[in-house]
Design a protein around this motif. Structure first.
Motif, PDB file in Angstrom:
ATOM      1  N   GLN A   1       0.828  -1.184   0.000  1.00  0.00           N
ATOM      2  CA  GLN A   1       0.000   0.000   0.000  1.00  0.00           C
ATOM      3  C   GLN A   1       0.870   1.243   0.000  1.00  0.00           C
ATOM      4  N   VAL A   2       0.388   2.283  -0.693  1.00  0.00           N
ATOM      5  CA  VAL A   2       1.072   3.565  -0.730  1.00  0.00           C
ATOM      6  C   VAL A   2       0.119   4.613  -0.183  1.00  0.00           C
ATOM      7  N   GLN A   3       0.619   5.442   0.687  1.00  0.00           N
ATOM      8  CA  GLN A   3      -0.192   6.513   1.261  1.00  0.00           C
ATOM      9  C   GLN A   3       0.469   7.861   0.999  1.00  0.00           C
ATOM     10  N   LEU A   4      -0.363   8.881   0.814  1.00  0.00           N
ATOM     11  CA  LEU A   4       0.106  10.260   0.659  1.00  0.00           C
ATOM     12  C   LEU A   4      -0.353  11.044   1.882  1.00  0.00           C
ATOM     13  N   VAL A   5       0.585  11.720   2.516  1.00  0.00           N
ATOM     14  CA  VAL A   5       0.275  12.526   3.697  1.00  0.00           C
ATOM     15  C   VAL A   5       0.626  13.971   3.403  1.00  0.00           C
ATOM     16  N   GLU A   6      -0.391  14.845   3.530  1.00  0.00           N
ATOM     17  CA  GLU A   6      -0.227  16.261   3.217  1.00  0.00           C
ATOM     18  C   GLU A   6      -0.111  17.073   4.491  1.00  0.00           C
ATOM     19  N   SER A   7       0.496  18.233   4.356  1.00  0.00           N
ATOM     20  CA  SER A   7       0.548  19.195   5.456  1.00  0.00           C
ATOM     21  C   SER A   7       0.739  20.591   4.870  1.00  0.00           C
ATOM     22  N   GLY A   8       0.466  21.592   5.702  1.00  0.00           N
ATOM     23  CA  GLY A   8       0.776  22.956   5.304  1.00  0.00           C
ATOM     24  C   GLY A   8      -0.413  23.850   5.034  1.00  0.00           C
ATOM     25  N   GLY A   9      -1.617  23.312   5.058  1.00  0.00           N
ATOM     26  CA  GLY A   9      -2.774  24.172   4.838  1.00  0.00           C
ATOM     27  C   GLY A   9      -3.025  25.079   6.023  1.00  0.00           C
ATOM     28  N   GLY A  10      -3.981  25.990   5.864  1.00  0.00           N
ATOM     29  CA  GLY A  10      -4.307  26.893   6.952  1.00  0.00           C
ATOM     30  C   GLY A  10      -5.030  28.121   6.471  1.00  0.00           C
ATOM     31  N   LEU A  11      -5.095  29.109   7.358  1.00  0.00           N
ATOM     32  CA  LEU A  11      -5.779  30.375   7.073  1.00  0.00           C
ATOM     33  C   LEU A  11      -4.730  31.453   6.814  1.00  0.00           C
ATOM     34  N   VAL A  12      -4.929  32.197   5.743  1.00  0.00           N
ATOM     35  CA  VAL A  12      -3.997  33.269   5.399  1.00  0.00           C
ATOM     36  C   VAL A  12      -4.770  34.424   4.805  1.00  0.00           C
ATOM     37  N   GLN A  13      -4.252  35.618   4.957  1.00  0.00           N
ATOM     38  CA  GLN A  13      -4.889  36.786   4.366  1.00  0.00           C
ATOM     39  C   GLN A  13      -4.534  36.900   2.882  1.00  0.00           C
ATOM     40  N   ALA A  14      -5.400  37.559   2.140  1.00  0.00           N
ATOM     41  CA  ALA A  14      -5.136  37.776   0.725  1.00  0.00           C
ATOM     42  C   ALA A  14      -3.773  38.451   0.552  1.00  0.00           C
ATOM     43  N   GLY A  15      -3.036  37.952  -0.434  1.00  0.00           N
ATOM     44  CA  GLY A  15      -1.683  38.443  -0.671  1.00  0.00           C
ATOM     45  C   GLY A  15      -0.610  37.664   0.045  1.00  0.00           C
ATOM     46  N   LEU A 109      -1.088   2.675 -10.624  1.00  0.00           N
ATOM     47  CA  LEU A 109      -2.023   3.052  -9.567  1.00  0.00           C
ATOM     48  C   LEU A 109      -2.047   4.568  -9.427  1.00  0.00           C
ATOM     49  N   GLU A 110      -3.210   5.094  -9.125  1.00  0.00           N
ATOM     50  CA  GLU A 110      -3.349   6.505  -8.809  1.00  0.00           C
ATOM     51  C   GLU A 110      -3.750   6.612  -7.339  1.00  0.00           C
ATOM     52  N   VAL A 111      -3.022   7.437  -6.599  1.00  0.00           N
ATOM     53  CA  VAL A 111      -3.247   7.556  -5.163  1.00  0.00           C
ATOM     54  C   VAL A 111      -3.549   9.010  -4.814  1.00  0.00           C
ATOM     55  N   TRP A 112      -4.444   9.199  -3.859  1.00  0.00           N
ATOM     56  CA  TRP A 112      -4.840  10.535  -3.403  1.00  0.00           C
ATOM     57  C   TRP A 112      -4.550  10.694  -1.916  1.00  0.00           C
ATOM     58  N   GLY A 113      -4.195  11.910  -1.537  1.00  0.00           N
ATOM     59  CA  GLY A 113      -4.086  12.243  -0.129  1.00  0.00           C
ATOM     60  C   GLY A 113      -5.450  12.561   0.445  1.00  0.00           C
ATOM     61  N   GLN A 114      -5.466  12.844   1.742  1.00  0.00           N
ATOM     62  CA  GLN A 114      -6.743  13.077   2.420  1.00  0.00           C
ATOM     63  C   GLN A 114      -7.236  14.509   2.242  1.00  0.00           C
ATOM     64  N   GLY A 115      -6.379  15.377   1.787  1.00  0.00           N
ATOM     65  CA  GLY A 115      -6.758  16.770   1.562  1.00  0.00           C
ATOM     66  C   GLY A 115      -6.355  17.669   2.715  1.00  0.00           C
ATOM     67  N   THR A 116      -6.012  18.904   2.371  1.00  0.00           N
ATOM     68  CA  THR A 116      -5.693  19.909   3.381  1.00  0.00           C
ATOM     69  C   THR A 116      -6.393  21.208   2.991  1.00  0.00           C
ATOM     70  N   LEU A 117      -7.013  21.851   3.961  1.00  0.00           N
ATOM     71  CA  LEU A 117      -7.829  23.031   3.693  1.00  0.00           C
ATOM     72  C   LEU A 117      -6.973  24.291   3.653  1.00  0.00           C
ATOM     73  N   VAL A 118      -7.152  25.059   2.601  1.00  0.00           N
ATOM     74  CA  VAL A 118      -6.531  26.378   2.470  1.00  0.00           C
ATOM     75  C   VAL A 118      -7.649  27.410   2.424  1.00  0.00           C
ATOM     76  N   THR A 119      -7.604  28.356   3.346  1.00  0.00           N
ATOM     77  CA  THR A 119      -8.608  29.404   3.411  1.00  0.00           C
ATOM     78  C   THR A 119      -7.913  30.746   3.286  1.00  0.00           C
ATOM     79  N   VAL A 120      -8.349  31.543   2.312  1.00  0.00           N
ATOM     80  CA  VAL A 120      -7.765  32.864   2.087  1.00  0.00           C
ATOM     81  C   VAL A 120      -8.832  33.907   2.375  1.00  0.00           C
ATOM     82  N   SER A 121      -8.557  34.740   3.356  1.00  0.00           N
ATOM     83  CA  SER A 121      -9.521  35.769   3.736  1.00  0.00           C
ATOM     84  C   SER A 121      -9.218  37.071   2.999  1.00  0.00           C
ATOM     85  N   SER A 122     -10.281  37.814   2.728  1.00  0.00           N
ATOM     86  CA  SER A 122     -10.116  39.086   1.986  1.00  0.00           C
ATOM     87  C   SER A 122      -9.875  40.249   2.928  1.00  0.00           C
TER      88      SER A 122
END
Length: 122
Positions: A1-15, A109-122
């Motif tokens: 089995q192959v797994q993809l682990v993501e990191s680095g998402g978060g909340l950031v202001q525009a720009g 095989l094509e493998v997907w990570g679980q996803g990481t949320l990126v939120t950009v506030s205006s």
């Protein structure tokens, strides 16, 4: 089995900037292409950028000049440096890998990570 682990998402202001990371773990596989996709609420998942073993890259028009994809081939990792982020970049970002399993037989095989949320506030 192959797994993809993501990191680095978060909340950031525009720009602002964020850097996403994704590492493939497992054994007996060979990666051909790694990439990042995103899915905003109510929209279909779309390609953001990908990078082949050759180093060739492909970007969505909406992120060209702002995002940079790179790979660490020794660590089976892919990164997405996102600069000049805009509210329309808000989405769940998914890591993706096209790879070949080497045992017991060769199998693509094509493998997907679980996803990481990126939120950009205006």
């Amino acid at each position: 089995q192959v797994q993809l682990v993501e990191s680095g998402g978060g909340l950031v202001q525009a720009g602002g900037s964020l850097r996403l990371s994704c590492t493939a773990s497992g054994s007996s596989f060979s990666i051909r292409t790694m990439g990042w996709y995103r899915q905003a609420p109510g929209k279909q998942r779309e390609l953001v950028a990908d990078i082949r073993n050759s180093g060739n890259t492909n970007y969505a028009d909406s992120v060209k000049g702002r995002f940079t994809i790179s790979r660490d081939y020794m660590k089976n990792a892919v990164f997405l440096q996102m600069n000049s982020l805009q509210p329309e970049d808000t989405a769940v970002y998914y890591c993706n890998a096209d790879l070949t399993l080497l045992v017991p037989t060769y199998r693509n095989l094509e493998v997907w990570g679980q996803g990481t949320l990126v939120t950009v506030s205006s």
